[in-house]
Design an enzyme around this catalytic site. Structure first.
Site, short mmCIF file in Angstrom:
data_model
loop_
_atom_site.label_atom_id
_atom_site.label_comp_id
_atom_site.label_asym_id
_atom_site.label_seq_id
_atom_site.Cartn_x
_atom_site.Cartn_y
_atom_site.Cartn_z
N ASN A 81 -7.81 2.10 9.11
CA ASN A 81 -6.65 2.31 10.13
C ASN A 81 -7.02 2.36 11.42
O ASN A 81 -7.75 3.17 11.96
CB ASN A 81 -6.04 3.58 9.70
CG ASN A 81 -5.50 3.59 8.15
OD1 ASN A 81 -5.60 2.78 7.54
ND2 ASN A 81 -5.27 4.75 7.80
N TYR B 65 -5.12 1.64 15.37
CA TYR B 65 -4.22 1.41 16.27
C TYR B 65 -4.33 1.20 17.58
O TYR B 65 -3.60 0.60 18.30
CB TYR B 65 -3.10 2.67 16.04
CG TYR B 65 -2.53 3.00 14.65
CD1 TYR B 65 -3.11 3.54 13.82
CD2 TYR B 65 -1.18 2.45 14.54
CE1 TYR B 65 -2.47 3.93 12.41
CE2 TYR B 65 -0.62 2.59 13.24
CZ TYR B 65 -1.29 3.14 12.36
OH TYR B 65 -0.53 3.33 11.15
N HIS C 215 -2.81 11.09 0.41
CA HIS C 215 -2.18 10.60 1.74
C HIS C 215 -1.88 11.84 2.38
O HIS C 215 -0.44 12.08 2.43
CB HIS C 215 -1.68 9.46 1.74
CG HIS C 215 -1.13 9.10 3.16
ND1 HIS C 215 -1.38 7.61 3.45
CD2 HIS C 215 -0.91 9.45 4.21
CE1 HIS C 215 -1.11 7.11 4.66
NE2 HIS C 215 -0.64 8.53 5.02
N GLU D 293 -7.43 8.70 5.87
CA GLU D 293 -7.88 9.33 7.12
C GLU D 293 -8.14 10.95 6.80
O GLU D 293 -7.67 11.71 7.62
CB GLU D 293 -6.63 9.24 7.88
CG GLU D 293 -6.24 8.00 8.15
CD GLU D 293 -4.95 7.81 9.39
OE1 GLU D 293 -4.47 8.84 9.53
OE2 GLU D 293 -4.63 6.95 9.77
N ARG E 297 0.81 -1.24 0.08
CA ARG E 297 0.01 0.02 0.12
C ARG E 297 0.99 1.32 0.07
O ARG E 297 1.65 1.53 0.88
CB ARG E 297 -0.92 -0.07 1.44
CG ARG E 297 -1.70 1.17 1.25
CD ARG E 297 -2.77 1.16 2.61
NE ARG E 297 -3.58 2.35 2.50
CZ ARG E 297 -3.36 3.29 3.53
NH1 ARG E 297 -2.71 3.15 4.44
NH2 ARG E 297 -3.99 4.50 3.40
N GLU F 229 -4.17 0.17 7.86
CA GLU F 229 -2.88 0.51 8.52
C GLU F 229 -3.41 -0.16 10.11
O GLU F 229 -4.25 -0.23 10.62
CB GLU F 229 -2.91 1.88 8.90
CG GLU F 229 -2.27 2.50 7.60
CD GLU F 229 -1.88 4.04 7.76
OE1 GLU F 229 -1.84 4.63 8.85
OE2 GLU F 229 -2.03 4.90 6.86
#
Ligand SMILES: *[C@@H]1O[C@H](CO)[C@@H](O)[C@H](O)[C@H]1NC(C)=O
Ligand SMILES: *[C@@H]1O[C@H](CO)[C@@H](O)[C@H](O)[C@H]1NC(C)=O
Ligand SMILES: *[C@@H]1O[C@H](CO)[C@@H](O)[C@H](O)[C@H]1NC(C)=O
Length: 510
Positions: A333, A335, A147, A193, A102, A406
């Protein structure tokens, strides 16, 4: 989660590193054709910021004019020098055993002046070479159009995403990319994002064009209560126009898929008070529903409309029509999970990422952390959060196909390479999160891919080079790439060729 999570984190931390299969994690648990990859983005790795006809981007100018806003005052002028070293990096991916990569395209490298100027053929050639090299090695390109970086000229002309004129610019850029690369690229995402970068750019004033107002920050100009939503509205319509164009003019002949990538923290109520339970829902709404409700249901979420009233734009009938084009998948994404505390019933600090939802996010409850901390404040190792967020998206958005675009673990840089490559914390993190993805798939979620952030250490936006996210260590003086323990772990997982490979093979044949 809650207390149980704390116990799980302690258990994880105390386990020695085991080969993937020793913990029951096995590639065979994932559907056939599952994409396993690693991710990067153009500004964070490419460097070559003035070469071969590339135009200046908003981030090129921002890092030079506002170096004080970057923790180490540095920039992405050189970064990983990926522009010159991409063949070595493709070789690294091949050794890692990934079947997908990616990456994002630098808009300013392709269209240095946006629609006004011509196409920079050297920019097209760079991505042509990269894509061809990946395909030669059996690595599927998974491409992000935007991005965070865009031509600086568009930032000055439109304030980036504030002016509606940016919509036609993005539509044109996307069209140039579909035309140039769509014969070989089968996975497109429009934005990375947007729910995060609009807050950093127009609410907190931490990203270009650095606009904000009190109490969120003191910028030269801006309106933190309004501009993030105007920018988001233009982004949603830019996204919709690009999806419409792809579906009408390219998808049938090129056979690819198109989606959008949303940053998704998972919010747990700090206590089981009704106020905190509602606050966690509100935080999820301002994080996830803000972009995905318009894309799936043609409308902003009720909570946001009530709280923001006239600061939140409305969709015209024509805009709603355009939004009806379904995305083929959602990029998640993820985390961290974090606790949400209500700020309506009792006042709290609001000049934060969650402030506009009247929520205060905290990693601690009664002095106990939600998970093991990482180098980024507010980011903890809470693998269960991954399963929760996938289930949540699956349920709210009609069993949509999900790619985890991600997921990764940061460490503070110290200049000791032995220490930096002995990244047991990252191995534990990846193992835990992959196990939870596997569990979500068993629960019925349609997850079809997973990308570690990041393939290699790189320029981490406002943190500069102070944190490292890579599977590969990068020495930013020599540009040498060195596999960390996590790279070896990931390769063992992907290829079954590690110390436990024989066991896996035996199991497969028994
Ligand atoms: C939830 O609330 C009850 C009282 O209403 C309390 O006894 C309990 O400890 C709370 N649980 C958690 C996890 O906070
Ligand atoms: C989602 O999947 C579940 C289980 O397979 C099914 O019961 C449900 O009807 C699906 N929902 C939609 C909107 O497709
Ligand atoms: C790597 O780190 C672990 C702790 O996380 C430690 O036990 C081990 O000794 C280290 N290995 C090396 C080679 O430094």
């Amino acid at each position: 989660m809650g207390a149980a999570t704390g116990v799980a984190a302690v258990l994880l931390a105390s386990l020695a590193i085991l080969a993937p299969s020793a913990r029951g994690l096995n590639r065979g648990e994932f559907p056939t054709g599952f994409l396993f990859g690693a991710a990067t983005s153009a500004y964070q790795v490419e460097g070559a910021y003035l070469e071969d006809g590339k135009g200046l981007s908003n981030w090129d100018v921002f890092t030079h004019t506002h170096s004080g806003d970057i923790d180490d005052g540095r920039n992405g002028d050189v970064a990983d020098d990926h522009y010159h070293r991409y063949m070595e990096d493709v070789e690294i991916m091949h050794n890692l055993g990934v079947n997908s990569y990616r990456f994002s395209i630098s808009w300013a490298r392709i269209l240095p002046r946006g629609k006004l100027g011509g196409i920079n053929s050297a920019g097209i050639a760079f991505y042509d070479h990269l894509i061809d090299a990946l395909l030669q090695k059996g690595i599927e390109p998974f491409v992000t159009l935007h991005h965070f970086d865009l031509p600086y000229e568009l930032e000055t002309r439109y304030g980036s995403w504030l002016g509606a004129g940016i919509r036609e610019e993005f539509d044109h850029y996307a069209d140039v990319c579909f035309q140039a690369f769509g014969d070989r690229v089968k996975f497109w995402t429009t934005f990375n994002e947007p729910n995060l970068f609009t807050k950093f750019a127009y609410m907190l004033g931490a990203y270009p064009p650095k606009r904000c107002s009190p109490p969120f920050g003191n910028c030269h100009s801006g309106n933190s209560q309004q501009e993030p939503y105007i920018a988001a509205h233009n982004i949603l319509m830019s996204h919709a126009a690009a999806v419409d164009n792809y579906k009408k003019n390219y998808q049938a002949k090129q056979g690819g898929l198109i989606g959008i990538v949303i940053s998704m923290k998972f919010y747990e109520p700090l206590t089981n008070s009704t106020e905190d339970i509602v606050a966690a829902q509100r935080a999820l709404s301002f994080e996830i529903h803000w972009f995905l409700d318009p894309i799936f249901f043609g409308e902003y979420p009720k909570e946001m409309r009530e709280m923001l009233s006239s600061n939140l734009p409305e969709f015209t009938p024509a805009e709603k029509m355009l939004l009806q084009n379904r995305v083929d998948f959602i990029g998640v994404n993820h985390y961290t999970a974090i606790y949400a505390k209500d700020c309506i019933s009792s006042p709290c600090e609001l000049n934060t990422y969650e402030g506009n939802a009247l929520v205060f996010a905290t990693g601690e409850k009664d002095g106990v952390r939600i998970g093991k901390p990482t180098a980024l404040g507010g980011f903890y190792d809470v693998p269960e959060g991954m399963e929760q967020v996938i289930k949540y998206v699956n349920q709210r958005y009609e069993n949509v196909t999900i790619y985890v675009t991600e997921n990764g673990y940061s460490e503070y840089n110290n200049n000791n390479m032995e220490d930096m490559t002995n990244d047991t914390g990252r191995v534990n993190y990846l193992e835990g999160y992959l196990s939870c993805i596997s569990s979500a798939i068993r629960g019925g979620a349609k997850v079809r891919g997973y990308f570690v952030w990041s393939l290699m250490d790189n320029f981490e936006w406002r943190f500069g080079f102070t944190v490292r996210f890579g599977l590969y260590h990068v020495d930013f003086v020599t540009q040498q790439r060195t596999p960390k323990k996590s790279a070896k772990w990931y390769r063992d997982f992907l290829t079954g060729s590690g110390p436990m490979g024989e066991v896996q093979t035996l199991r497969a044949y028994s």
